[in-house]
Design an enzyme around this catalytic site. Structure first.
Site, PDB file in Angstrom:
ATOM      1  N   LYS A  55      63.473  13.210 -12.699  1.00 41.62           N
ATOM      2  CA  LYS A  55      62.517  13.907 -13.552  1.00 41.62           C
ATOM      3  C   LYS A  55      61.282  14.257 -12.732  1.00 41.62           C
ATOM      4  O   LYS A  55      60.629  13.372 -12.188  1.00 41.62           O
ATOM      5  CB  LYS A  55      62.146  13.027 -14.736  1.00 41.62           C
ATOM      6  CG  LYS A  55      61.136  13.679 -15.694  1.00 41.62           C
ATOM      7  CD  LYS A  55      60.791  12.746 -16.831  1.00 41.62           C
ATOM      8  CE  LYS A  55      59.763  13.390 -17.760  1.00 41.62           C
ATOM      9  NZ  LYS A  55      59.385  12.496 -18.867  1.00 41.62           N
ATOM     10  N   GLU A  79      73.541  16.584  -3.166  1.00 41.76           N
ATOM     11  CA  GLU A  79      72.733  15.994  -2.096  1.00 41.76           C
ATOM     12  C   GLU A  79      72.010  14.817  -2.723  1.00 41.76           C
ATOM     13  O   GLU A  79      71.068  14.991  -3.486  1.00 41.76           O
ATOM     14  CB  GLU A  79      71.759  17.038  -1.527  1.00 41.76           C
ATOM     15  CG  GLU A  79      71.235  16.671  -0.152  1.00 41.76           C
ATOM     16  CD  GLU A  79      70.009  15.804  -0.220  1.00 41.76           C
ATOM     17  OE1 GLU A  79      70.155  14.564  -0.080  1.00 41.76           O
ATOM     18  OE2 GLU A  79      68.917  16.343  -0.417  1.00 41.76           O
ATOM     19  N   CYS A 102      65.152  11.376   0.904  1.00 40.39           N
ATOM     20  CA  CYS A 102      66.509  10.866   0.694  1.00 40.39           C
ATOM     21  C   CYS A 102      67.132  10.331   1.974  1.00 40.39           C
ATOM     22  O   CYS A 102      67.934   9.396   1.944  1.00 40.39           O
ATOM     23  CB  CYS A 102      67.392  11.954   0.079  1.00 40.39           C
ATOM     24  SG  CYS A 102      67.317  13.528   0.947  1.00 40.39           S
ATOM     25  N   GLU A 104      68.530   1.899  -2.484  1.00 35.68           N
ATOM     26  CA  GLU A 104      67.488   2.862  -2.131  1.00 35.68           C
ATOM     27  C   GLU A 104      66.200   2.547  -2.878  1.00 35.68           C
ATOM     28  O   GLU A 104      66.188   2.509  -4.111  1.00 35.68           O
ATOM     29  CB  GLU A 104      67.945   4.286  -2.443  1.00 35.68           C
ATOM     30  CG  GLU A 104      66.965   5.348  -1.976  1.00 35.68           C
ATOM     31  CD  GLU A 104      67.484   6.756  -2.217  1.00 35.68           C
ATOM     32  OE1 GLU A 104      67.234   7.622  -1.361  1.00 35.68           O
ATOM     33  OE2 GLU A 104      68.127   6.986  -3.259  1.00 35.68           O
TER      34      GLU A 104
END
Length: 317
Positions: free
Chosen positions: A1, A75, A109, A210
């Site tokens: 978001k 991705e 990322c 992550e």
């Protein structure tokens, strides 16, 4: 978001280019991902889906594409290995570790969030990196001397801080940082101190999940085979780097680490024309290269018979 600020920026960009592109080439659709996004996934007029974001949401996008038998490129997340051998250029290596995890406040990322350091230089490397992290100027983004700004929002910094607590519970050590700024102007925002976590094993949550912030774990290794195995012991495979003056070793490691991109003696250099994308749960497909056009292209074959004679397969007499 996206944040409110990011959403407004996208809308302003759309206003600025209104009339520049043909109708339908560029569209901005507003709304929550859970509603508007889901509507897009289910809409029959989309012939291709593309998504950049978390692996969790990306999996849903991939499933929606499979359900409708249309292509999807994804991705997604990463937990990339930034590998340092004892023959690396030391000053360049310290700089590279910062490039790997502090660029864009760690909200990248392909961030080098797992720093693997060979045991022969570990005791020298870690104190030097702690010193470098503590010198990073965190500040307001419009100040010329600012090197690192705020996290995207309050929700994200709370997530980052929760992983600091997880690291402590797992028995790791917070070598530096590990907290937000609580004084002065920075207390009004989501400003996180650059953070290094040591005494980490590769199976800890902080080494596998992550975090998406300026937080790196530092893991000791002995030799090439061991570090490649640890680098590959991850569900992700998006970025990574190897630091050494031995080009043969660099190529071996770069080839053997299961990831879509490996830098050699640098990090977070992301030029156009260089394919970018992930292995495993880091995604499907490649971007920033002309091969991305293949994901949006159907191949059609039109075969023409230039003979007027019957085929002869079914003779008339």
């Amino acid at each position: 978001k996206p944040s409110k600020e990011a959403s407004l920026s996208i809308l302003e960009f759309a206003r600025l280019i209104d009339g520049v592109l043909p109708a339908g080439v560029f569209n901005v659709i507003t709304g929550a991902g859970s509603k508007t996004g889901q509507y897009m996934l289910e809409h029959k007029n989309f012939a291709k889906l593309a998504f950049t974001g978390s692996t969790e949401v990306g999996r849903n996008v991939g499933l929606a594409a499979a359900e409708r038998i249309i292509p999807a490129t994804l991705e997604l997340g990463g937990k990339s290995a930034n590998i340092y051998f004892d023959d690396c250029d030391f000053d360049q290596a310290i700089d590279g570790a910062q490039l790997g995890i502090l660029f864009n406040q760690g909200q990248v990322c392909c961030a080098g969030s797992r720093i693997f350091v060979q045991d022969t230089i570990y005791d020298k490397f870690v104190p030097a990196l702690v010193k470098a992290f503590n010198k990073v100027k965190v500040g307001l983004p419009w100040h010329d001397d600012t090197q690192m700004g705020s996290q995207i929002n309050e929700t994200q910094i709370k997530k980052i801080l929760s992983y600091v607590e997880i690291a402590k519970q797992e028995g790791a050590t917070i070598a530096c940082g590990g907290e937000r700024f609580t004084e002065g102007e920075l207390a009004k925002g989501a400003f996180m101190k650059p953070t290094l976590i040591t005494n980490v094993t590769n199976d800890m949550r902080v080494a596998q999940e992550e975090i998406f912030g300026p937080v790196a774990v530092v893991i000791k290794f002995h030799d090439e085979d061991e570090v490649v195995a640890m680098a590959n012991d991850s569900e992700y495979g998006l970025g990574g780097a190897v630091w050494t003056k031995d080009i043969n070793k660099a190529i071996r490691v770069a080839r053997n680490v299961e990831t879509g991109r490996m830098w050699v003696n640098t990090y977070n250099q992301i030029p156009e024309h260089s394919p970018f994308g992930g292995y495993k749960t880091s995604g499907i497909g490649r971007e920033t290269h002309k091969m991305i056009l293949n994901h949006y292209t159907q191949v059609k074959n039109i075969m023409i018979n230039l003979s007027y004679a019957p085929s002869g397969v079914y003779p008339q007499d």
